[in-house]
Design a protein around this motif. Structure first.
Motif, mmCIF file in Angstrom:
data_model
loop_
_atom_site.group_PDB
_atom_site.id
_atom_site.type_symbol
_atom_site.label_atom_id
_atom_site.label_comp_id
_atom_site.label_asym_id
_atom_site.label_seq_id
_atom_site.Cartn_x
_atom_site.Cartn_y
_atom_site.Cartn_z
ATOM 1 N N ARG A 1 0.834 -1.215 0.000
ATOM 2 C CA ARG A 1 0.000 0.000 0.000
ATOM 3 C C ARG A 1 0.863 1.257 0.000
ATOM 4 N N ALA A 2 1.986 1.221 0.696
ATOM 5 C CA ALA A 2 2.880 2.375 0.700
ATOM 6 C C ALA A 2 3.457 2.640 -0.678
ATOM 7 N N LEU A 3 3.462 1.618 -1.519
ATOM 8 C CA LEU A 3 4.000 1.751 -2.880
ATOM 9 C C LEU A 3 2.908 1.941 -3.925
ATOM 10 N N GLY A 4 1.650 2.147 -3.469
ATOM 11 C CA GLY A 4 0.582 2.494 -4.399
ATOM 12 C C GLY A 4 -0.516 1.477 -4.584
ATOM 13 N N ALA A 5 -0.402 0.294 -3.988
ATOM 14 C CA ALA A 5 -1.473 -0.705 -4.101
ATOM 15 C C ALA A 5 -2.646 -0.305 -3.212
ATOM 16 N N ARG A 6 -3.803 -0.883 -3.511
ATOM 17 C CA ARG A 6 -4.996 -0.667 -2.685
ATOM 18 C C ARG A 6 -5.559 -2.024 -2.264
ATOM 19 N N VAL A 7 -5.953 -2.094 -1.003
ATOM 20 C CA VAL A 7 -6.616 -3.283 -0.468
ATOM 21 C C VAL A 7 -7.908 -2.795 0.169
ATOM 22 N N VAL A 8 -9.050 -3.165 -0.415
ATOM 23 C CA VAL A 8 -10.328 -2.570 -0.014
ATOM 24 C C VAL A 8 -11.343 -3.648 0.363
ATOM 25 N N ASP A 9 -12.359 -3.224 1.125
ATOM 26 C CA ASP A 9 -13.439 -4.129 1.500
ATOM 27 C C ASP A 9 -14.553 -4.077 0.461
ATOM 28 N N ALA A 10 -15.658 -4.733 0.754
ATOM 29 C CA ALA A 10 -16.753 -4.844 -0.215
ATOM 30 C C ALA A 10 -17.375 -3.495 -0.538
ATOM 31 N N ARG A 11 -17.207 -2.506 0.329
ATOM 32 C CA ARG A 11 -17.741 -1.154 0.081
ATOM 33 C C ARG A 11 -16.756 -0.266 -0.660
ATOM 34 N N GLY A 12 -15.558 -0.809 -0.919
ATOM 35 C CA GLY A 12 -14.539 -0.020 -1.598
ATOM 36 C C GLY A 12 -13.702 0.817 -0.666
ATOM 37 N N ALA A 13 -13.854 0.620 0.648
ATOM 38 C CA ALA A 13 -13.089 1.386 1.629
ATOM 39 C C ALA A 13 -11.760 0.699 1.920
ATOM 40 N N GLU A 14 -10.719 1.503 2.078
ATOM 41 C CA GLU A 14 -9.405 0.953 2.434
ATOM 42 C C GLU A 14 -9.486 0.240 3.782
ATOM 43 N N LEU A 15 -8.858 -0.913 3.864
ATOM 44 C CA LEU A 15 -8.837 -1.649 5.113
ATOM 45 C C LEU A 15 -7.919 -0.978 6.127
ATOM 46 N N PRO A 16 -8.211 -1.135 7.409
ATOM 47 C CA PRO A 16 -7.264 -0.663 8.424
ATOM 48 C C PRO A 16 -6.003 -1.517 8.385
ATOM 49 N N PRO A 17 -4.925 -1.055 9.020
ATOM 50 C CA PRO A 17 -3.664 -1.799 8.955
ATOM 51 C C PRO A 17 -3.711 -3.102 9.740
ATOM 52 N N GLY A 18 -2.823 -4.010 9.371
ATOM 53 C CA GLY A 18 -2.653 -5.244 10.117
ATOM 54 C C GLY A 18 -3.223 -6.452 9.428
ATOM 55 N N GLY A 19 -2.791 -7.621 9.915
ATOM 56 C CA GLY A 19 -3.194 -8.868 9.289
ATOM 57 C C GLY A 19 -4.627 -9.266 9.542
ATOM 58 N N ALA A 20 -5.186 -8.907 10.701
ATOM 59 C CA ALA A 20 -6.554 -9.312 11.007
ATOM 60 C C ALA A 20 -7.544 -8.709 10.022
ATOM 61 N N ALA A 21 -7.310 -7.483 9.613
ATOM 62 C CA ALA A 21 -8.242 -6.793 8.712
ATOM 63 C C ALA A 21 -8.314 -7.460 7.341
ATOM 64 N N LEU A 22 -7.297 -8.236 6.979
ATOM 65 C CA LEU A 22 -7.280 -8.852 5.648
ATOM 66 C C LEU A 22 -8.423 -9.848 5.454
ATOM 67 N N ALA A 23 -8.990 -10.334 6.546
ATOM 68 C CA ALA A 23 -10.135 -11.238 6.430
ATOM 69 C C ALA A 23 -11.328 -10.544 5.791
ATOM 70 N N HIS A 24 -11.333 -9.221 5.780
ATOM 71 C CA HIS A 24 -12.440 -8.443 5.209
ATOM 72 C C HIS A 24 -12.099 -7.887 3.828
ATOM 73 N N ALA A 25 -10.958 -8.298 3.284
ATOM 74 C CA ALA A 25 -10.564 -7.789 1.963
ATOM 75 C C ALA A 25 -11.497 -8.335 0.888
ATOM 76 N N ASP A 26 -11.849 -7.469 -0.040
ATOM 77 C CA ASP A 26 -12.700 -7.871 -1.164
ATOM 78 C C ASP A 26 -11.973 -7.734 -2.494
ATOM 79 N N ARG A 27 -10.990 -6.824 -2.539
ATOM 80 C CA ARG A 27 -10.300 -6.576 -3.801
ATOM 81 C C ARG A 27 -8.905 -6.032 -3.530
ATOM 82 N N VAL A 28 -7.956 -6.498 -4.311
ATOM 83 C CA VAL A 28 -6.587 -5.969 -4.269
ATOM 84 C C VAL A 28 -6.298 -5.358 -5.629
ATOM 85 N N ASP A 29 -5.936 -4.098 -5.618
ATOM 86 C CA ASP A 29 -5.654 -3.374 -6.860
ATOM 87 C C ASP A 29 -4.171 -3.027 -6.887
ATOM 88 N N LEU A 30 -3.446 -3.638 -7.802
ATOM 89 C CA LEU A 30 -2.004 -3.404 -7.928
ATOM 90 C C LEU A 30 -1.666 -2.438 -9.057
#
Length: 374
Positions: A147-176
């Motif tokens: 993410r610091a290099l420009g990627a996006r990791v977002v949930d089903a609403r398109g909102a950026e996930l909070p930091p950390g590994g636990a939040a990744l369970a709510h990831a819906d899309r990774v945009d590289l």
């Protein structure tokens, strides 16, 4: 008197001496006892904390950078740079030692600051970047780094996930697609002595998260998040790097590096090549290796053993100096180490060894000098 250079290749003595200090203090004892001996100090590291410092001792320059720590607080770090080459030490931005004193943050610690260090190396125009991983506080799959290099990791609403590994369970899309385009012109090297995959019983969560404060329930949460993140990344790339050796390094920061096209090399090999160790061995009559605790994990490719193996192949005798020695003489001899010196044994206790490391290393250096000169 034995002729030839005494080569000191010590790693850090965690909590009591950096690799640079350990080499310097041992050298002081040798030079005081035998001024005629030629001594070369070549501090080493295997990709974890202290790697950048070892490269600085090898002739790289320090470039200070202020970045985000593992829990978001600003921390002062630095790159090791020479020409268009840079070394990024993950532990400086995302290290376990940077966590607040009141506890760990296994679910929320992020590698974002490591990504900021990589971006700083790009800003300097570096064309080769060594990412040295180890000692991390994180289990976020390197999502923060990306993410610091420009990627996006977002949930089903398109909102950026909070930091950390636990939040990744709510990831819906990774945009590289927004990754820094300068990465395409850079050779990225993942320097790690860890060959674990990202997922499963040997993966980042199962093996390393407990060392970062995660209980069994949190390990399960992190594993689920990493698995979801890996699936989304694989769908985006058309290939899955999660099973590749090193993907599980530093809580999955290795996975992110592989996503960016990194090639993996053992951290100790990267540094030893930079030090020109093989050439130095040609004029050495003794090599001294060591670290805070010489134990079973050391034998799995840590820096002292990497040096000892090369010295053994070159026919140069090796001795070890460590805060504690917890392996047998036979195990050490298999790597060419003919003797080992324990500071704890010399001091009478590990606590005294930690408190008086400089004195004990100087005394040990003097003893080595007398033996080597006789």
């Amino acid at each position: 008197m034995t002729r030839g250079q005494v080569l000191l290749c010590l790693d850090k003595f965690r909590g009591s001496a950096t690799a640079v200090q350990a080499c310097r203090w041992l050298a002081e004892g040798i030079r005081q006892a035998a001024p005629e001996l030629s001594v070369r100090e070549a501090p080493v590291a295997d990709g974890g904390e202290g790697t950048a410092e070892a490269f600085l001792a090898a002739g790289f320059d320090a470039v200070p950078v202020r970045v985000s720590g593992p829990t978001g607080e600003p921390v002062d770090a630095h790159l090791a740079v020479r020409g268009d080459r840079a070394v990024v030490e993950l532990a400086q931005a995302s290290g376990l030692h940077l966590l607040p004193e009141d506890g760990h943050a296994p679910l929320t610690a992020s590698t974002y600051g490591t990504g900021e260090l990589l971006r700083a190396a790009l800003d300097l125009g570096c064309r080769e970047i060594v990412l040295a991983v180890g000692g991390s506080a994180t289990t976020d799959g390197g999502a923060g780094l990306l993410r610091a290099l420009g990627a996006r990791v977002v949930d089903a609403r398109g909102a950026e996930l909070p930091p950390g590994g636990a939040a990744l369970a709510h990831a819906d899309r990774v945009d590289l697609s927004g990754l820094d385009p300068r990465l395409r012109g850079v050779r990225l090297v993942l320097a790690s002595d860890v060959d674990n995959p990202l997922l499963g019983a040997d993966g980042a969560a199962a093996v390393f998260a407990p060392q970062k404060g995660a209980d069994p329930g949190q390990v399960a949460v992190l594993e689920a998040g990493l698995a979801r993140f890996a699936r989304l990344v694989a769908a985006r790339l058309g290939t899955d790097p999660s099973d590749r050796p090193g993907a599980g390094a530093a809580g999955g920061a290795g996975f992110a590096a592989l996503v960016l096209g990194a090639s993996r090399r053992p951290g100790v090999d990267v540094l030893l090549s930079e030090l020109g160790l093989d050439a130095a061995l040609a004029s050495a009559s003794l090599v001294v290796v060591g670290e805070g605790c010489l134990d079973a994990q050391s034998l799995r490719g840590k820096a002292p053993i990497g040096v000892a193996d090369r010295a053994r192949r070159a026919g140069v005798p090796v001795t070890a100096v460590a805060g504690r020695v917890e392996v047998s003489p036979a195990e050490l001899a298999a790597h060419g180490i003919t003797s080992a010196h324990s500071l704890a044994d010399r001091a009478g206790s590990p606590a005294t060894a930690m408190a008086e490391t400089r004195r004990l290393l100087r005394e040990t250096g003097a003893e080595l000098a007398r033996r080597h000169s006789s």
